[in-house]
Design a protein around this motif. Structure first.
Motif, PDB file in Angstrom:
ATOM      1  N   GLY A 158      -2.682  13.166  25.626  1.00 24.54           N
ATOM      2  CA  GLY A 158      -3.973  13.806  25.784  1.00 24.54           C
ATOM      3  C   GLY A 158      -4.884  13.589  24.591  1.00 24.54           C
ATOM      4  N   GLU A 159      -4.282  13.357  23.435  1.00 25.92           N
ATOM      5  CA  GLU A 159      -5.051  13.087  22.220  1.00 25.92           C
ATOM      6  C   GLU A 159      -4.381  11.920  21.495  1.00 25.92           C
ATOM      7  OE1 GLU A 159      -2.681  16.468  19.584  1.00 25.92           O
ATOM      8  OE2 GLU A 159      -4.784  16.756  20.140  1.00 25.92           O
ATOM      9  N   GLU A 160      -5.003  11.471  20.434  1.00 25.44           N
ATOM     10  CA  GLU A 160      -4.437  10.349  19.699  1.00 25.44           C
ATOM     11  C   GLU A 160      -3.051  10.719  19.165  1.00 25.44           C
ATOM     12  OE1 GLU A 160      -5.352   7.365  19.411  1.00 25.44           O
ATOM     13  OE2 GLU A 160      -7.383   7.426  20.207  1.00 25.44           O
ATOM     14  N   PRO A 161      -2.027   9.902  19.498  1.00 25.68           N
ATOM     15  CA  PRO A 161      -0.660  10.262  19.095  1.00 25.68           C
ATOM     16  C   PRO A 161      -0.374  10.020  17.616  1.00 25.68           C
ATOM     17  CG  PRO A 161      -0.661   8.168  20.243  1.00 25.68           C
ATOM     18  CD  PRO A 161      -2.069   8.686  20.335  1.00 25.68           C
ATOM     19  N   LEU A 162      -1.150   9.148  16.987  1.00 24.69           N
ATOM     20  CA  LEU A 162      -0.883   8.814  15.585  1.00 24.69           C
ATOM     21  C   LEU A 162      -1.801   9.623  14.673  1.00 24.69           C
ATOM     22  CD1 LEU A 162      -0.472   4.932  15.860  1.00 24.69           C
ATOM     23  CD2 LEU A 162       1.290   6.700  15.904  1.00 24.69           C
ATOM     24  N   PRO A 163      -1.288  10.100  13.554  1.00 26.26           N
ATOM     25  CA  PRO A 163      -2.092  10.949  12.659  1.00 26.26           C
ATOM     26  C   PRO A 163      -3.029  10.115  11.793  1.00 26.26           C
ATOM     27  CG  PRO A 163       0.084  10.619  11.726  1.00 26.26           C
ATOM     28  CD  PRO A 163       0.100   9.935  13.065  1.00 26.26           C
ATOM     29  N   ALA A 164      -3.984  10.784  11.206  1.00 21.58           N
ATOM     30  CA  ALA A 164      -4.844  10.140  10.214  1.00 21.58           C
ATOM     31  C   ALA A 164      -4.027   9.919   8.940  1.00 21.58           C
ATOM     32  CB  ALA A 164      -6.054  11.009   9.928  1.00 21.58           C
ATOM     33  N   SER A 165      -4.473   8.960   8.147  1.00 26.70           N
ATOM     34  CA  SER A 165      -3.740   8.658   6.924  1.00 26.70           C
ATOM     35  C   SER A 165      -4.682   8.056   5.887  1.00 26.70           C
ATOM     36  CB  SER A 165      -2.592   7.683   7.205  1.00 26.70           C
ATOM     37  OG  SER A 165      -3.104   6.458   7.714  1.00 26.70           O
ATOM     38  N   PHE A 166      -4.237   8.078   4.653  1.00 27.75           N
ATOM     39  CA  PHE A 166      -4.927   7.397   3.565  1.00 27.75           C
ATOM     40  C   PHE A 166      -4.101   6.183   3.143  1.00 27.75           C
ATOM     41  CE2 PHE A 166      -6.781  11.669   2.905  1.00 27.75           C
ATOM     42  CZ  PHE A 166      -8.127  11.332   2.841  1.00 27.75           C
ATOM     43  N   GLU A 167      -4.746   5.025   3.025  1.00 25.13           N
ATOM     44  CA  GLU A 167      -4.097   3.851   2.459  1.00 25.13           C
ATOM     45  C   GLU A 167      -4.539   3.725   1.010  1.00 25.13           C
ATOM     46  OE1 GLU A 167      -4.658   0.200   4.520  1.00 25.13           O
ATOM     47  OE2 GLU A 167      -3.202   0.692   6.090  1.00 25.13           O
ATOM     48  N   VAL A 168      -3.578   3.714   0.125  1.00 26.02           N
ATOM     49  CA  VAL A 168      -3.862   3.716  -1.306  1.00 26.02           C
ATOM     50  C   VAL A 168      -3.384   2.389  -1.903  1.00 26.02           C
ATOM     51  CG1 VAL A 168      -3.530   4.939  -3.478  1.00 26.02           C
ATOM     52  CG2 VAL A 168      -3.460   6.196  -1.308  1.00 26.02           C
ATOM     53  N   ARG A 169      -4.303   1.668  -2.518  1.00 30.02           N
ATOM     54  CA  ARG A 169      -3.939   0.414  -3.185  1.00 30.02           C
ATOM     55  C   ARG A 169      -3.929   0.649  -4.684  1.00 30.02           C
ATOM     56  NH1 ARG A 169      -6.556  -4.674  -4.520  1.00 30.02           N
ATOM     57  NH2 ARG A 169      -8.566  -3.888  -3.787  1.00 30.02           N
ATOM     58  N   LEU A 170      -2.810   0.297  -5.292  1.00 34.50           N
ATOM     59  CA  LEU A 170      -2.625   0.483  -6.735  1.00 34.50           C
ATOM     60  C   LEU A 170      -2.406  -0.867  -7.411  1.00 34.50           C
ATOM     61  CD1 LEU A 170      -0.107   3.470  -6.577  1.00 34.50           C
ATOM     62  CD2 LEU A 170      -2.563   3.632  -6.972  1.00 34.50           C
TER      63      LEU A 170
ATOM     64  N   GLN B 125       0.227  -2.190 -13.579  1.00 33.34           N
ATOM     65  CA  GLN B 125      -0.204  -1.206 -14.570  1.00 33.34           C
ATOM     66  C   GLN B 125       0.417   0.171 -14.353  1.00 33.34           C
ATOM     67  OE1 GLN B 125      -2.130  -2.201 -17.121  1.00 33.34           O
ATOM     68  NE2 GLN B 125      -2.111  -4.259 -16.235  1.00 33.34           N
ATOM     69  N   VAL B 126       1.207   0.306 -13.288  1.00 26.05           N
ATOM     70  CA  VAL B 126       1.795   1.607 -12.973  1.00 26.05           C
ATOM     71  C   VAL B 126       2.953   1.911 -13.917  1.00 26.05           C
ATOM     72  CG1 VAL B 126       3.079   2.910 -11.237  1.00 26.05           C
ATOM     73  CG2 VAL B 126       1.092   1.563 -10.564  1.00 26.05           C
ATOM     74  N   GLU B 127       2.921   3.075 -14.528  1.00 28.83           N
ATOM     75  CA  GLU B 127       3.995   3.537 -15.386  1.00 28.83           C
ATOM     76  C   GLU B 127       4.800   4.604 -14.650  1.00 28.83           C
ATOM     77  OE1 GLU B 127       2.250   4.932 -18.956  1.00 28.83           O
ATOM     78  OE2 GLU B 127       1.415   2.976 -19.533  1.00 28.83           O
ATOM     79  N   LYS B 128       6.092   4.388 -14.570  1.00 29.44           N
ATOM     80  CA  LYS B 128       6.958   5.276 -13.792  1.00 29.44           C
ATOM     81  C   LYS B 128       6.881   6.720 -14.292  1.00 29.44           C
ATOM     82  CE  LYS B 128      11.757   5.566 -12.189  1.00 29.44           C
ATOM     83  NZ  LYS B 128      11.417   5.456 -10.762  1.00 29.44           N
TER      84      LYS B 128
ATOM     85  N   ARG C 223       0.837  -1.191   0.000  1.00 28.94           N
ATOM     86  CA  ARG C 223       0.000   0.000   0.000  1.00 28.94           C
ATOM     87  C   ARG C 223       0.879   1.251   0.000  1.00 28.94           C
ATOM     88  NH1 ARG C 223      -2.809  -3.766  -0.620  1.00 28.94           N
ATOM     89  NH2 ARG C 223      -4.791  -4.301   0.389  1.00 28.94           N
ATOM     90  N   LEU C 224       0.334   2.296  -0.581  1.00 31.31           N
ATOM     91  CA  LEU C 224       0.946   3.616  -0.487  1.00 31.31           C
ATOM     92  C   LEU C 224       0.225   4.333   0.654  1.00 31.31           C
ATOM     93  CD1 LEU C 224       3.063   5.261  -2.210  1.00 31.31           C
ATOM     94  CD2 LEU C 224       1.083   6.418  -3.190  1.00 31.31           C
ATOM     95  N   VAL C 225       0.954   4.682   1.704  1.00 30.57           N
ATOM     96  CA  VAL C 225       0.338   5.305   2.882  1.00 30.57           C
ATOM     97  C   VAL C 225       0.665   6.793   2.891  1.00 30.57           C
ATOM     98  CG1 VAL C 225       0.109   5.262   5.388  1.00 30.57           C
ATOM     99  CG2 VAL C 225       0.584   3.143   4.139  1.00 30.57           C
TER     100      VAL C 225
ATOM    101  N   LEU D 105      -5.200   3.356 -10.026  1.00 29.23           N
ATOM    102  CA  LEU D 105      -5.775   3.337  -8.682  1.00 29.23           C
ATOM    103  C   LEU D 105      -6.798   2.215  -8.554  1.00 29.23           C
ATOM    104  CD1 LEU D 105      -6.129   4.761  -5.897  1.00 29.23           C
ATOM    105  CD2 LEU D 105      -7.958   6.107  -6.983  1.00 29.23           C
ATOM    106  N   VAL D 106      -6.738   1.500  -7.394  1.00 31.59           N
ATOM    107  CA  VAL D 106      -7.693   0.427  -7.117  1.00 31.59           C
ATOM    108  C   VAL D 106      -8.629   0.821  -5.977  1.00 31.59           C
ATOM    109  CG1 VAL D 106      -7.972  -1.972  -6.378  1.00 31.59           C
ATOM    110  CG2 VAL D 106      -6.117  -1.357  -7.940  1.00 31.59           C
TER     111      VAL D 106
END
Length: 311
Positions: A118-130, A134-137, A61-63, A88-89
């Motif tokens: 005091g708050e959630e220590p880890l940030p929000a993120s997007f997990e991207v499945r490709l 088919q990916v072209e550099k 995954r691309l995080v 993109l998948v």
């Protein structure tokens, strides 16, 4: 005499030669066994690493990590940019609380690191499945640079670098397996060639008599060819048996050790095992052919200089 009868004679004489000279025959068989076993180990390791590499590439995954406290509008902007990705998948948002839960499941021994915040220590993120196939550099790299440059994005975790390094390691391993296999098989062919040459010399009086009574070259040399073939076949079968036994033993003993499981996750296919056995038999036959290709099998004890001239 028919071809079938000749083959029966060849195999019978070869078996007698193997029994009579069992010590030197055993040396030839063990040489083939060691060669094919080591080659099989490298092949098994490269096959498993290649299979695991393909699996990791499919699961990678691309995080995209977002800045802490990023606003909804910025999230939507980043998501819209992600959705323009080539091949993109799927896109999935990981909220901070879910990220913490994943961290605790993966690293329970490090739970203390998340306590006291005091708050959630880890940030929000997007997990991207490709679809990486088919990916072209040429299209992907500019898109990735634009995504990383967004002010709401703190980091983009791309698995391609270490996957490419692992693939390079697999290619090197496959190259080493090929070179080592050639060297060891050449050694095995030389050993069998020497054994067959010695056996032919020990029987040169009998061979001279056969030539005098009109035996053909094929009929004279046939038993020696079959002897080399049987030595190679025995070495191939023994090597595949050792590979299967070693794989089964490691499967039971390795447990959950990651490195061991990577190398023994799957065994060689039936086709590959047959190829190893056939390679051993072919090496044995080649050794016999090489050993006799210039020999005058009609030389007798009264003319030993004919043998000496050919050495």
């Amino acid at each position: 005499m028919s071809l079938f009868q000749a083959l029966i004679y060849f195999f019978r004489e070869a078996a007698v030669n193997l029994v009579r000279g069992w010590k030197v025959s055993l040396l030839a068989i063990l040489t083939i066994t060691v060669s094919l076993f080591l080659g099989g180990v490298f092949l098994l390791a490269s096959e498993n690493l290649r299979s695991r590499l393909d699996q990791w590439r499919d699961e990678s995954r691309l995080v995209v990590y977002l800045d802490t406290g990023v606003e909804a509008a910025a999230r939507q902007r980043v998501r819209a940019l992600i959705e323009t990705a080539p091949a993109l998948v799927e896109v999935q948002i990981i909220e901070p609380d879910e990220a913490s839960e994943r961290f605790l499941r993966a690293f329970p021994s490090l739970a203390d690191l998340l306590e006291g915040w005091g708050e959630e220590p880890l940030p929000a993120s997007f997990e991207v499945r490709l679809d990486w196939s088919q990916v072209e550099k040429e299209r992907f790299d500019p898109w990735l640079q634009g995504l990383s440059a967004d002010v709401a994005v703190t980091m983009v975790d791309d698995d391609r670098d270490w996957l490419e390094q692992l693939e390079a390691a697999v290619i090197v391993l496959e190259g080493l397996a090929f070179v080592l296999g050639l060297v060891l098989l050449a050694t095995a062919v030389f050993t069998i060639s020497s054994v067959i040459r010695l056996t032919a010399y020990l029987y040169h009086d009998e061979i001279a008599v056969m030539r005098l009574v009109g035996a053909t070259e094929f009929f004279i040399r046939g038993p020696f060819y079959i002897e080399g073939f049987l030595q190679g076949l025995g070495g191939g079968l023994l090597a595949t048996g050792l590979l299967a036994g070693g794989h089964r033993l490691l499967t039971h003993e390795a447990g959950d050790v990651l490195v061991a499981s990577m190398l023994i996750d799957r065994f060689l296919s039936p086709g590959q095992l047959v190829a190893l056995v056939a390679l051993g038999a072919g090496a044995g036959l080649l050794g016999a052919i090489v050993s006799l290709r210039r020999e005058n099998l009609g030389a007798t004890a009264e003319n030993p200089e004919e043998w000496a001239e050919q050495e």
